[in-house]
Design an enzyme around this catalytic site. Sequence first.
Site, PDB file in Angstrom:
ATOM      1  N   TYR A   1      48.833  39.258  39.587  1.00 45.38           N
ATOM      2  CA  TYR A   1      48.269  38.287  38.633  1.00 45.38           C
ATOM      3  C   TYR A   1      49.334  37.251  38.249  1.00 45.38           C
ATOM      4  O   TYR A   1      49.032  36.112  37.914  1.00 45.38           O
ATOM      5  CB  TYR A   1      47.706  39.006  37.415  1.00 45.38           C
ATOM      6  CG  TYR A   1      46.679  38.183  36.648  1.00 45.38           C
ATOM      7  CD1 TYR A   1      45.556  37.663  37.286  1.00 45.38           C
ATOM      8  CD2 TYR A   1      46.833  37.945  35.288  1.00 45.38           C
ATOM      9  CE1 TYR A   1      44.614  36.922  36.586  1.00 45.38           C
ATOM     10  CE2 TYR A   1      45.896  37.207  34.578  1.00 45.38           C
ATOM     11  CZ  TYR A   1      44.790  36.694  35.236  1.00 45.38           C
ATOM     12  OH  TYR A   1      43.869  35.955  34.532  1.00 45.38           O
TER      13      TYR A   1
ATOM     14  N   LYS B   1      47.873  33.471  30.567  1.00 43.43           N
ATOM     15  CA  LYS B   1      46.906  34.132  29.676  1.00 43.43           C
ATOM     16  C   LYS B   1      47.604  34.671  28.417  1.00 43.43           C
ATOM     17  O   LYS B   1      46.997  34.713  27.348  1.00 43.43           O
ATOM     18  CB  LYS B   1      46.171  35.259  30.406  1.00 43.43           C
ATOM     19  CG  LYS B   1      45.192  34.789  31.480  1.00 43.43           C
ATOM     20  CD  LYS B   1      44.042  33.960  30.932  1.00 43.43           C
ATOM     21  CE  LYS B   1      42.957  33.723  31.988  1.00 43.43           C
ATOM     22  NZ  LYS B   1      41.930  32.754  31.536  1.00 43.43           N
TER      23      LYS B   1
HETATM   24  C1  1JT Z   1      42.442  32.597  38.044  1.00 41.05           C
HETATM   25  C2  1JT Z   1      42.272  33.293  39.217  1.00 41.05           C
HETATM   26  C3  1JT Z   1      42.197  33.222  36.824  1.00 41.05           C
HETATM   27  C4  1JT Z   1      41.818  34.583  39.184  1.00 41.05           C
HETATM   28  C5  1JT Z   1      41.572  35.206  37.976  1.00 41.05           C
HETATM   29  C6  1JT Z   1      41.764  34.528  36.793  1.00 41.05           C
HETATM   30  N1  1JT Z   1      41.459  35.370  35.797  1.00 41.05           N
HETATM   31  C7  1JT Z   1      41.094  36.538  36.321  1.00 41.05           C
HETATM   32  N2  1JT Z   1      41.146  36.438  37.646  1.00 41.05           N
HETATM   33  C8  1JT Z   1      40.798  37.488  38.570  1.00 41.05           C
HETATM   34  C9  1JT Z   1      42.039  38.213  39.032  1.00 41.05           C
HETATM   35  C10 1JT Z   1      42.934  37.553  39.822  1.00 41.05           C
HETATM   36  C11 1JT Z   1      44.085  38.179  40.252  1.00 41.05           C
HETATM   37  C12 1JT Z   1      44.319  39.484  39.933  1.00 41.05           C
HETATM   38  C13 1JT Z   1      43.422  40.149  39.162  1.00 41.05           C
HETATM   39  C14 1JT Z   1      42.279  39.498  38.716  1.00 41.05           C
HETATM   40  C15 1JT Z   1      42.554  32.679  40.549  1.00 41.05           C
HETATM   41  C16 1JT Z   1      42.655  31.188  40.500  1.00 41.05           C
HETATM   42  C17 1JT Z   1      43.477  30.763  39.349  1.00 41.05           C
HETATM   43  C18 1JT Z   1      42.845  31.181  38.040  1.00 41.05           C
HETATM   44  O1  1JT Z   1      45.472  40.018  40.417  1.00 41.05           O
HETATM   45  C19 1JT Z   1      45.576  41.363  40.499  1.00 41.05           C
HETATM   46  C20 1JT Z   1      45.074  37.429  41.098  1.00 41.05           C
END
Ligand code: 1JT
Length: 259
Positions: A160, A167
């Site tokens: 993430y 966040k």
């Molecule tokens: C963004 C992305 C914001 C993916 C996101 C997000 N908020 C939650 N997710 C889902 C997620 C993404 C990752 C993750 C776990 C959940 C991608 C585009 C930018 C904004 O990593 C374990 C990478």
Amino acid sequence: MEDLLKIKDKNIVVMGVANDRSLAWGVAKSLHQAGANLIFTYRKERSLAKLTKMLDKTDLDAKLVVPCDVNDDGSIKEAFSKIADEIGTIHGVVHSIAFAHGEDLKNRFVETSRDGYAFAQDTSAYSLIAVAREARALMTEGGSIMAMSYLGAERVVPGYNVMGVAKAALESTVKYLAMDLGENNIRVNAVSAGAIKTLAAKGVPSFNEILQKIEAESPLKRNVTQEEVGDMSLAMISNLSRGVTGEIVYVDSGYNILG
Ligand code: 1JT
């Protein structure tokens, strides 16, 4: 029944519908069911095309659809000025917008570039301040602003990366805005949603593993749905949550409580 929500005919701005899997779309569906008037903002023409089709296909309709690029103060000003002209007073804003460069979610965190860091912060966290500033002027009867967060803000969720830092800033921004705007009778909260397969989650190689882990380990032993996130967001926008501000509410099958 007593009207606990007091959301009927209230004007709510929904930012961040990219397609029908978007969390913002789930929020829009819940708000619509409860009788709210919806105003949508979009950035990409592709999102507008998708949104137009989705509105055609459902009984959900929009009072207004306006372009808004949250990386651009001028664009945010223009969007809310149009909302002021066409709608007037607004009662709520749903901020469901985040972005980071793909490489910053794929590479090691230590490789995060200065530019990638600034871009994620600007789009995903600062934008809430800029939006709240413009929204405040239209919230003449008080209001409720909510943002969308994720557990990666406070725990290390592998991959993430820079979004987690953004966040974290977003959640802190929610609290400082809640303090600042409380005197205007404007509440500011965030919903921290469990993992859901959205466009944003596409291309995250470890995403299926995350979904499986939540199913196996979370208190409710299942993943959450867009509708469940939508319904809690409705509660946060509505009068049900009138005593709540500066709060981060988890809609994640209880996963966040695990040690
Ligand atoms: C963004 C992305 C914001 C993916 C996101 C997000 N908020 C939650 N997710 C889902 C997620 C993404 C990752 C993750 C776990 C959940 C991608 C585009 C930018 C904004 O990593 C374990 C990478």
